[in-house]
Design a protein around this motif. Structure first.
Motif, PDB file in Angstrom:
ATOM      1  N   ASP A   1       5.995   6.612   0.720  1.00 52.13           N
ATOM      2  CA  ASP A   1       6.344   5.289   1.233  1.00 52.13           C
ATOM      3  C   ASP A   1       5.465   4.190   0.656  1.00 52.13           C
ATOM      4  OD1 ASP A   1       8.257   6.433   2.995  1.00 52.13           O
ATOM      5  OD2 ASP A   1       6.648   6.905   4.414  1.00 52.13           O
ATOM      6  N   ARG A   2       6.112   3.109   0.216  1.00 52.13           N
ATOM      7  CA  ARG A   2       5.402   1.890  -0.177  1.00 52.13           C
ATOM      8  C   ARG A   2       5.728   0.823   0.857  1.00 52.13           C
ATOM      9  NH1 ARG A   2       5.424   0.845  -6.697  1.00 52.13           N
ATOM     10  NH2 ARG A   2       5.037   2.985  -7.386  1.00 52.13           N
ATOM     11  N   LEU A   3       4.720   0.206   1.443  1.00 56.63           N
ATOM     12  CA  LEU A   3       4.948  -0.787   2.477  1.00 56.63           C
ATOM     13  C   LEU A   3       3.807  -1.793   2.516  1.00 56.63           C
ATOM     14  CD1 LEU A   3       4.408   1.028   5.921  1.00 56.63           C
ATOM     15  CD2 LEU A   3       3.605   1.907   3.756  1.00 56.63           C
ATOM     16  N   SER A   4       4.065  -2.950   3.104  1.00 53.43           N
ATOM     17  CA  SER A   4       3.030  -3.969   3.225  1.00 53.43           C
ATOM     18  C   SER A   4       2.057  -3.563   4.331  1.00 53.43           C
ATOM     19  CB  SER A   4       3.663  -5.320   3.559  1.00 53.43           C
ATOM     20  OG  SER A   4       4.203  -5.297   4.877  1.00 53.43           O
ATOM     21  N   TYR A   5       0.903  -4.219   4.354  1.00 53.53           N
ATOM     22  CA  TYR A   5      -0.061  -3.918   5.415  1.00 53.53           C
ATOM     23  C   TYR A   5       0.514  -4.277   6.774  1.00 53.53           C
ATOM     24  CZ  TYR A   5      -3.948  -2.704   2.357  1.00 53.53           C
ATOM     25  OH  TYR A   5      -4.756  -2.066   1.449  1.00 53.53           O
ATOM     26  N   VAL A   6       1.287  -5.348   6.849  1.00 55.86           N
ATOM     27  CA  VAL A   6       1.914  -5.709   8.120  1.00 55.86           C
ATOM     28  C   VAL A   6       2.871  -4.607   8.564  1.00 55.86           C
ATOM     29  CG1 VAL A   6       3.547  -7.284   9.224  1.00 55.86           C
ATOM     30  CG2 VAL A   6       1.657  -8.197   7.875  1.00 55.86           C
TER      31      VAL A   6
ATOM     32  N   ILE B   1       0.841  -1.190   0.000  1.00 53.58           N
ATOM     33  CA  ILE B   1       0.000   0.000   0.000  1.00 53.58           C
ATOM     34  C   ILE B   1       0.881   1.245   0.000  1.00 53.58           C
ATOM     35  CG2 ILE B   1      -0.165   0.064   2.531  1.00 53.58           C
ATOM     36  CD1 ILE B   1      -3.053   1.063   2.225  1.00 53.58           C
ATOM     37  N   GLN B   2       0.365   2.334  -0.544  1.00 48.37           N
ATOM     38  CA  GLN B   2       1.098   3.606  -0.589  1.00 48.37           C
ATOM     39  C   GLN B   2       0.188   4.701  -0.025  1.00 48.37           C
ATOM     40  OE1 GLN B   2       2.791   4.298  -4.448  1.00 48.37           O
ATOM     41  NE2 GLN B   2       4.197   5.886  -3.739  1.00 48.37           N
ATOM     42  N   PRO B   3       0.094   4.779   1.307  1.00 48.74           N
ATOM     43  CA  PRO B   3      -0.845   5.727   1.932  1.00 48.74           C
ATOM     44  C   PRO B   3      -0.469   7.177   1.642  1.00 48.74           C
ATOM     45  CG  PRO B   3      -0.029   4.093   3.505  1.00 48.74           C
ATOM     46  CD  PRO B   3       0.853   4.025   2.301  1.00 48.74           C
ATOM     47  N   VAL B   4      -1.474   8.051   1.748  1.00 46.20           N
ATOM     48  CA  VAL B   4      -1.238   9.483   1.566  1.00 46.20           C
ATOM     49  C   VAL B   4      -1.817  10.231   2.761  1.00 46.20           C
ATOM     50  CG1 VAL B   4      -3.390   9.814   0.247  1.00 46.20           C
ATOM     51  CG2 VAL B   4      -1.502  11.456   0.002  1.00 46.20           C
TER      52      VAL B   4
END
Length: 346
Positions: free
Chosen positions: A214-219, A183-186
């Motif tokens: 930032d791109r990161l996994s849900y975990v 996911i890439q939250p904003v």
């Protein structure tokens, strides 16, 4: 410029209105005819022209948009069983009304849609895509800004994460089908900046992705939240976790309306990252985009609306912070408060 914010009483709309006012625009703020009066608690409520409208009513939409130069469309229905049909009809009414009133710009805030066949998309994502396609037929330049998770106190997806993180205990089971999704939250502060920029740039059409750096996994996202909230949490992937069961359980554990949660959960199995970064076309906010950790930190800053802390929807406030106009279910409650309320059926 006279801008209609259709859905101004919602979360993103409540933070967009002050951004537009800061830029010197006149704002026409619409809300549903049955909307609660909590919107009057927003600090900017007296600085805009309010118009009640049912987006399912074509004539009412035309009347609500009369005299505006640009329209920002923020309406999404997830609580109703037939939300896909209702969203499609509402979008058709708005697309038609824009041409009737002579508006010269339409911006839609949507969700990132993975490049998958329609039958592999959740109803939530499929509906967003259908609305985007309908609005694109409007008789003016149209731009869709797509986002995944919007981080900010009061945001539906953020509140689901916050409440689940606090209420599930030290060991958190994470369905394997979503654990590895990226996911890439904003940050909401950046989301409203891009929306305002888009309204002022009718030369940009099509769709762009509004994402953070930032791109990161849900975990990894859950771990970042736990670190910023100073919670001891361990994420444990589990394989036997059907999507429907997870959605029902999640809906029962949080204060966010259950129907909304159950509509959102199936989308968590998809990667939600940007492919066409809006910053490459519209530029960057003056101080750059907020990273996930900082966005969460500002959303969890000590103090609540009404206790002397600047309101998150004020013209001089931090959009990441809570607002007195946010819905009651967004108020953070301790585990003990939640258990006591659940026991009393509240």
């Amino acid at each position: 410029m006279r801008v209609a914010v259709v859905g101004a009483s919602g979360y993103v709309g409540s933070r967009l209105a002050p951004e537009l006012l800061r830029r010197g625009h006149e704002v026409v703020a619409t809300r549903h005819r049955s909307a609660a009066d909590h919107v009057t608690a927003y600090p900017w409520a007296g600085d805009v022209e309010w118009r009640r409208v049912d987006v399912q009513d074509e004539d009412a939409v035309i009347a609500a948009l009369d005299g505006v130069d640009a329209v920002c469309y923020l309406v999404h229905g997830l609580d109703d069983a037939d939300f896909m049909e209702r969203d499609r009809r509402a979008a058709d009414n708005v697309a038609y009304a824009v041409g009737v009133v002579g508006a010269t710009r339409l911006v839609y805030f949507s969700g990132i849609v993975p490049d998958l066949p329609d039958d592999e998309l959740s109803d939530h994502l499929l509906s967003r895509l259908e609305v985007e396609e309908v609005l694109a037929t409007a008789d003016c330049p149209v731009l869709t800004l797509r986002a995944s998770m919007v981080v900010g106190a009061g945001s539906t997806s953020f509140e689901v994460m916050r409440q689940m993180s606090h209420r599930l205990g030290v060991v958190q089971t994470v369905p394997a089908w979503m654990a590895g999704s990226v996911i890439q939250p904003v940050a909401v502060a950046d989301a409203v900046w891009f929306l305002a920029e888009a309204l002022e740039r009718p030369d940009v059409t099509g769709h762009l992705d509004v994402v953070g750096p930032d791109r990161l996994s849900y975990v990894a996202l859950l771990r970042t939240y736990a670190a910023e909230a100073r919670l001891l949490r361990v994420q444990l992937p589990v394989w036997l976790a059907p999507v429907g069961a997870v959605a029902r359980v999640a809906g029962s554990l949080v204060d966010v309306p259950s129907g909304t949660v159950q509509s959102l959960i199936p989308s968590l199995g998809h990667d939600m990252v940007g492919e066409q970064d809006a910053a490459d076309v519209l530029g960057e906010p003056a101080e750059g985009r907020l990273g996930v950790a900082e966005a969460i930190r500002r959303s969890l800053a000590p103090g609540r609306a009404g206790d002397g802390t600047p309101d998150g929807a004020a013209l001089d406030g931090d959009p990441q912070a809570p607002s007195a106009g946010d819905p009651p279910w967004s108020r953070h409650r301790s585990v003990l408060e939640w258990v006591w309320a659940a026991a009393r059926g509240r």
